[in-house]
Design an enzyme around this catalytic site. Sequence first.
Site, PDB file in Angstrom:
ATOM      1  N   HIS A 104       0.433  -1.294   0.005  1.00  0.00           N
ATOM      2  CA  HIS A 104      -0.100   0.113  -0.066  1.00  0.00           C
ATOM      3  C   HIS A 104       0.314   1.288  -0.067  1.00  0.00           C
ATOM      4  O   HIS A 104       1.418   1.745   0.356  1.00  0.00           O
ATOM      5  CB  HIS A 104      -1.079   0.264   0.781  1.00  0.00           C
ATOM      6  CG  HIS A 104      -0.450   0.045   2.936  1.00  0.00           C
ATOM      7  ND1 HIS A 104       0.060  -1.076   2.989  1.00  0.00           N
ATOM      8  CD2 HIS A 104      -0.056   0.875   3.594  1.00  0.00           C
ATOM      9  CE1 HIS A 104       0.671  -1.116   4.487  1.00  0.00           C
ATOM     10  NE2 HIS A 104       0.204   0.157   4.213  1.00  0.00           N
ATOM     11  N   HIS A 106       0.775   5.273   1.476  1.00  0.00           N
ATOM     12  CA  HIS A 106      -0.093   6.665   1.470  1.00  0.00           C
ATOM     13  C   HIS A 106      -0.173   7.765   0.323  1.00  0.00           C
ATOM     14  O   HIS A 106       1.489   7.704   0.334  1.00  0.00           O
ATOM     15  CB  HIS A 106       0.189   6.352   3.186  1.00  0.00           C
ATOM     16  CG  HIS A 106       0.410   5.352   4.188  1.00  0.00           C
ATOM     17  ND1 HIS A 106      -0.324   5.451   5.286  1.00  0.00           N
ATOM     18  CD2 HIS A 106       1.450   4.624   4.505  1.00  0.00           C
ATOM     19  CE1 HIS A 106       0.083   4.192   5.557  1.00  0.00           C
ATOM     20  NE2 HIS A 106       1.542   3.766   5.187  1.00  0.00           N
TER      21      HIS A 106
END
Length: 140
Positions: A104, A106
């Site tokens: 992932h 951010h």
Amino acid sequence: MSAYDDDNIFAKILRGEIPCHKVYEDDVALAFMDVMPQGEGHTLVIPKKSKARNVLEMEPDELAALMPRVQKVAKAAKAAFGADGVMLIQYNEPAAGQTVFHPHFHVIPRFADVPLKPHSGKMADGELLKAHAAKIVAAL
Ligand code: 5GP
């Protein structure tokens, strides 16, 4: 290298077992609001089909496909909040701060003179996250 855990929280979000405030989705990526934002508009962009634990374990092609989606969401998040800048961060392994073991990025809009909140902040109000997601969607 540890095995991918199909029960990590983002895998559950991808399977629809846990709700999220969705910002963007296509065949490659899903983007949604971070439930413990470090700043206004903190969004996460994740690959949908990956079985890697983090970016280091992703296939280069998989990562290459993800990055334009990260850029798209970053531009929209910056515009949606009239931010002065936007941070793209990602952590690999616990020593680097990784807590969820699905890749992932951010996306965190940044404002001059506004410090980042700690990485493990408190859970944000659901209605606020919903409103923030809608702002980013409108800017995509
Ligand atoms: P990491 O530390 O692995 O880079 O970041 C994981 C992020 O996932 C943290 O910023 C945390 O706030 C966020 N997070 C953890 N659990 C959930 C959840 O259930 N829903 C959402 N939307 N975000 C989560």
